[in-house]
Design a protein around this motif. Structure first.
Motif, PDB file in Angstrom:
ATOM      1  N   THR A 131      29.185   3.050  55.711  1.00  0.00           N
ATOM      2  CA  THR A 131      28.530   3.887  54.705  1.00  0.00           C
ATOM      3  C   THR A 131      27.177   4.412  55.173  1.00  0.00           C
ATOM      4  N   LYS A 132      26.745   4.016  56.374  1.00  0.00           N
ATOM      5  CA  LYS A 132      25.431   4.446  56.843  1.00  0.00           C
ATOM      6  C   LYS A 132      25.578   5.686  57.732  1.00  0.00           C
ATOM      7  N   PRO A 133      25.115   6.836  57.261  1.00  0.00           N
ATOM      8  CA  PRO A 133      25.230   8.052  58.081  1.00  0.00           C
ATOM      9  C   PRO A 133      24.264   8.031  59.256  1.00  0.00           C
ATOM     10  N   THR A 134      24.627   8.719  60.317  1.00  0.00           N
ATOM     11  CA  THR A 134      23.738   8.868  61.459  1.00  0.00           C
ATOM     12  C   THR A 134      23.142  10.278  61.440  1.00  0.00           C
ATOM     13  N   THR A 135      22.064  10.446  62.162  1.00  0.00           N
ATOM     14  CA  THR A 135      21.417  11.758  62.226  1.00  0.00           C
ATOM     15  C   THR A 135      22.087  12.602  63.302  1.00  0.00           C
ATOM     16  N   ILE A 136      22.522  13.812  62.944  1.00  0.00           N
ATOM     17  CA  ILE A 136      23.216  14.696  63.873  1.00  0.00           C
ATOM     18  C   ILE A 136      22.541  16.064  63.847  1.00  0.00           C
ATOM     19  N   THR A 137      22.241  16.606  65.021  1.00  0.00           N
ATOM     20  CA  THR A 137      21.685  17.949  65.120  1.00  0.00           C
ATOM     21  C   THR A 137      22.828  18.949  65.224  1.00  0.00           C
ATOM     22  N   ILE A 138      22.856  19.904  64.324  1.00  0.00           N
ATOM     23  CA  ILE A 138      24.015  20.794  64.172  1.00  0.00           C
ATOM     24  C   ILE A 138      23.616  22.248  64.402  1.00  0.00           C
ATOM     25  N   SER A 139      24.526  22.984  65.064  1.00  0.00           N
ATOM     26  CA  SER A 139      24.342  24.431  65.193  1.00  0.00           C
ATOM     27  C   SER A 139      24.854  25.130  63.936  1.00  0.00           C
ATOM     28  N   SER A 140      24.929  26.423  63.932  1.00  0.00           N
ATOM     29  CA  SER A 140      25.225  27.224  62.745  1.00  0.00           C
ATOM     30  C   SER A 140      26.532  26.828  62.053  1.00  0.00           C
ATOM     31  N   GLU A 141      26.476  26.784  60.692  1.00  0.00           N
ATOM     32  CA  GLU A 141      27.655  26.476  59.879  1.00  0.00           C
ATOM     33  C   GLU A 141      28.144  27.699  59.119  1.00  0.00           C
ATOM     34  N   GLN A 142      27.682  28.881  59.496  1.00  0.00           N
ATOM     35  CA  GLN A 142      27.879  30.062  58.659  1.00  0.00           C
ATOM     36  C   GLN A 142      29.344  30.455  58.479  1.00  0.00           C
ATOM     37  N   LEU A 143      30.245  30.053  59.396  1.00  0.00           N
ATOM     38  CA  LEU A 143      31.650  30.424  59.283  1.00  0.00           C
ATOM     39  C   LEU A 143      32.456  29.440  58.443  1.00  0.00           C
ATOM     40  N   LEU A 144      31.828  28.372  57.971  1.00  0.00           N
ATOM     41  CA  LEU A 144      32.543  27.337  57.235  1.00  0.00           C
ATOM     42  C   LEU A 144      32.144  27.326  55.766  1.00  0.00           C
ATOM     43  N   GLU A 145      33.117  27.055  54.915  1.00  0.00           N
ATOM     44  CA  GLU A 145      32.841  26.863  53.485  1.00  0.00           C
ATOM     45  C   GLU A 145      32.954  25.379  53.178  1.00  0.00           C
ATOM     46  N   PHE A 146      31.825  24.772  52.866  1.00  0.00           N
ATOM     47  CA  PHE A 146      31.801  23.332  52.632  1.00  0.00           C
ATOM     48  C   PHE A 146      32.029  23.013  51.152  1.00  0.00           C
ATOM     49  N   LYS A 147      32.936  22.113  50.892  1.00  0.00           N
ATOM     50  CA  LYS A 147      33.084  21.551  49.545  1.00  0.00           C
ATOM     51  C   LYS A 147      32.073  20.435  49.341  1.00  0.00           C
ATOM     52  N   GLN A 148      31.660  19.824  50.451  1.00  0.00           N
ATOM     53  CA  GLN A 148      30.734  18.700  50.390  1.00  0.00           C
ATOM     54  C   GLN A 148      29.961  18.639  51.695  1.00  0.00           C
ATOM     55  N   LYS A 149      28.651  18.491  51.605  1.00  0.00           N
ATOM     56  CA  LYS A 149      27.802  18.299  52.784  1.00  0.00           C
ATOM     57  C   LYS A 149      27.248  16.884  52.736  1.00  0.00           C
ATOM     58  N   GLY A 150      27.537  16.112  53.785  1.00  0.00           N
ATOM     59  CA  GLY A 150      27.082  14.733  53.805  1.00  0.00           C
ATOM     60  C   GLY A 150      27.806  13.907  52.756  1.00  0.00           C
ATOM     61  N   GLY A 151      27.187  12.808  52.356  1.00  0.00           N
ATOM     62  CA  GLY A 151      27.776  11.950  51.330  1.00  0.00           C
ATOM     63  C   GLY A 151      28.915  11.105  51.865  1.00  0.00           C
ATOM     64  N   PHE A 152      29.837  10.774  50.967  1.00  0.00           N
ATOM     65  CA  PHE A 152      30.883   9.814  51.304  1.00  0.00           C
ATOM     66  C   PHE A 152      32.262  10.347  50.910  1.00  0.00           C
ATOM     67  N   THR A 153      33.264   9.752  51.511  1.00  0.00           N
ATOM     68  CA  THR A 153      34.639   9.966  51.074  1.00  0.00           C
ATOM     69  C   THR A 153      35.310   8.609  50.968  1.00  0.00           C
ATOM     70  N   ASN A 154      36.512   8.599  50.387  1.00  0.00           N
ATOM     71  CA  ASN A 154      37.261   7.359  50.212  1.00  0.00           C
ATOM     72  C   ASN A 154      38.730   7.734  50.167  1.00  0.00           C
ATOM     73  N   ASP A 155      39.585   6.749  50.059  1.00  0.00           N
ATOM     74  CA  ASP A 155      41.007   7.020  49.890  1.00  0.00           C
ATOM     75  C   ASP A 155      41.508   6.328  48.636  1.00  0.00           C
ATOM     76  N   ALA A 156      42.825   6.355  48.441  1.00  0.00           N
ATOM     77  CA  ALA A 156      43.395   5.846  47.190  1.00  0.00           C
ATOM     78  C   ALA A 156      43.199   4.348  47.012  1.00  0.00           C
ATOM     79  N   SER A 157      42.892   3.638  48.087  1.00  0.00           N
ATOM     80  CA  SER A 157      42.660   2.194  47.955  1.00  0.00           C
ATOM     81  C   SER A 157      41.371   1.898  47.206  1.00  0.00           C
ATOM     82  N   CYS A 158      40.434   2.825  47.225  1.00  0.00           N
ATOM     83  CA  CYS A 158      39.110   2.638  46.609  1.00  0.00           C
ATOM     84  C   CYS A 158      38.304   1.575  47.369  1.00  0.00           C
TER      85      CYS A 158
END
Length: 525
Positions: A51-78
């Motif tokens: 659950t601990k994010p790391t710091t990442i240096t990123i180039s341009s994201e202009q061609l992508l449509e993000f539903k979520q930036k950063g944060g967390f995800t999970n699966d059906a197991s919870c």
């Protein structure tokens, strides 16, 4: 004296009223659907904290449509809360290509995701880029040849509604229709359509984008190695763009049930089902009742029948709140399980969604379409309780079924696991995929466990899982890989001796390991 008896009556009435209030509140809690997502913050301390994010240096994201930036995800197991770089919305082929290029340029790992119903992180990786495919869902039908072209993000419920209007039905899918087509292909799923069983035999071809952005057509004759690797390949070989699937007539079936002891099922199957083309769908359930625990068996059989009149259109499942109430009550112990089994035996025929065939002499016969019986979202499994439900599946040679069930019963009792349901399905020998779970014609046992969000119950289920894998492999069986990653490398190799060749092929198609997931990171490194 009168005052004493009056006080006693007040106390008794208060207790009775309190009891009924308590029961009513519990019933309401068990029966009502959730109005928000379940809190899935629990982290099993025996696992790795991702659950601990790391710091990442990123180039341009202009061609992508993000539903979520950063944060967390999970699966059906919870139980798999994991930090991610982001979730990209995929609506076109170009979106997939741009996402892969972006990830490669920024040294991110990529996973494809549908409903994320796998339970071991097969659809994400820590700090990775998740491709949400659910907006990639177009369909077109070649009705004459009964071939459906469908994009990988389409939900099976939408596929069924689309086909129902054309008098057609799905040939193979899971028993629940909430999943995406791509997810189903990636795990080579199976359901109650015992012929063909797994979905692989119904796939004519696929369009797959490799990690370098190249699009390949994969079929049994064109790029056959890619074809057999992508089916049941857990998204490791490429991103499935679309597939051409066989579909069938929306047949009418007469629904009947047979009751038997579990030891009698292999012979029953051999005499009544195997090689019987008149049976369209089939599944069984083992009793969870303490009075007949994993012995009594109900077999649900759907036999082709002539129907006088127009084919009924799809209806949405009814009685969801009743099913949710009964199922959640069964989590509470022996009485709840006994109640559920009695209702399944005696009340289910009255609640089942049927059409009545006026041409039949027996007016009480229940007749259903193929689409209707396979159209089930199992919405009753969603609840407000502070727990989670865990799936497992085991594939067992026909003649070894009694031995496996005896081992299952012993293992669950000894470990104290909360087993809620066992469904029996049929899977045919897999001669198609690179990582087959059905080495021969087998019975599939779908197990549904419940656990609270705590270390104690997590440890119980972890031990139960590894013990059951040994029970299965010791009788020549296997287990299903889309679930929790509790098994050892030794257990993986025993059940899947093809695994090293599978990983080697993955490295040839994706030499930079751009496409990955928790399963690959744990067992291929």
């Amino acid at each position: 004296m009168k005052k004493f008896f009056h006080k006693k009556q007040v106390v008794i009435m208060s207790v009775i009223v309190g009891f009924f209030v308590f029961v009513s509140l519990k019933a309401y809690q068990y029966a009502t659907a959730p109005n928000k997502a379940k809190n899935c913050d629990f982290i099993y301390t025996n696992g790795i904290d991702q659950t601990k994010p790391t710091t990442i240096t990123i180039s341009s994201e202009q061609l992508l449509e993000f539903k979520q930036k950063g944060g967390f995800t999970n699966d059906a197991s919870c139980l798999n809360k994991t930090s991610v770089y982001g979730v990209v919305k995929v609506s076109s082929v170009e979106d997939v290509k741009n996402a892969l290029f972006f990830a490669k340029e920024n040294k991110l790992k990529v996973t494809s995701a549908g409903q994320q119903h796998s339970m071991g992180g097969q659809s994400f990786i820590q700090n990775g880029l998740v491709l949400d495919m659910k907006s990639f869902q177009q369909m077109k039908l070649d009705k004459e040849n009964k071939i459906l072209n469908v994009q990988s993000g389409a939900i099976w419920a939408d596929v069924q509604q689309f086909l129902d209007k054309e008098g057609l039905a799905v040939k193979a899918m899971q028993s629940i229709n909430i999943f995406t087509v791509g997810g189903t292909l990636s795990v080579n799923a199976h359901g109650i359509a015992h012929d063909p069983g797994p979905i692989a035999p119904t796939v004519k071809s696929m369009q797959v984008m490799l990690s370098n952005g190249e699009i390949k057509t994969a079929s049994p004759t064109q790029n056959p190695e890619l074809f057999k690797s992508v089916l049941g390949g857990y998204g490791l070989f490429g991103v499935i763009l679309d597939a051409n699937l066989e579909v069938v007539e929306n047949e009418m079936y007469k629904w009947t049930r047979d009751f038997m002891d579990y030891k009698d099922f292999p012979e029953y199957y051999k005499k009544n089902i195997e090689n019987n083309d008149n049976i369209g769908l089939l599944y069984g359930r083992l009793s969870m009742s303490p009075t007949s625990y994993l012995t009594d068996t109900i077999i649900h059989k759907y036999e082709k029948v002539e129907f006088d009149g127009p084919t009924p259109v799809l209806e949405f499942p009814q009685n969801t709140w009743i099913n949710r109430l009964v199922f959640n009550f069964s989590k509470t112990g022996g009485f709840g399980r006994w109640t559920r089994w009695m209702l399944e035996k005696y009340a289910e025929p009255k609640l089942h969604l049927c059409s009545r065939n006026q041409a039949m002499s027996q007016k009480e016969v229940c007749v259903v379409t193929r689409n209707q019986e396979m159209y089930d979202a199992m919405g009753y499994l969603k609840n407000k309780l502070k727990d989670t439900d865990i799936l497992q599946e085991y594939f067992i040679p026909h003649e070894k079924m009694p031995e496996f069930v005896d081992g299952l019963r012993k293992t669950v009792k000894e470990n104290g696991a909360n087993l809620l349901n066992v469904t029996i399905r049929i899977v045919s020998k897999d001669n198609i995929t690179a990582l087959p779970y059905a080495k021969e014609d087998m019975f599939a046992f779908v197990l549904y466990f419940n656990q609270k969000f705590n270390d104690k119950e997590s440890k119980i289920l972890q031990k139960t899982t590894t013990d059951l894998i040994d029970v299965a492999t010791n009788v020549g069986g296997t287990y299903y890989l889309p679930y929790q990653l509790y098994y050892s490398e030794e257990q993986l190799h025993k059940a899947y001796p093809e695994i090293d060749a599978f990983f080697a092929t993955k490295r040839r198609f994706d030499p930079i390991a751009l496409l990955t997931n928790k399963f690959y990171e744990k067992y291929a490194k």
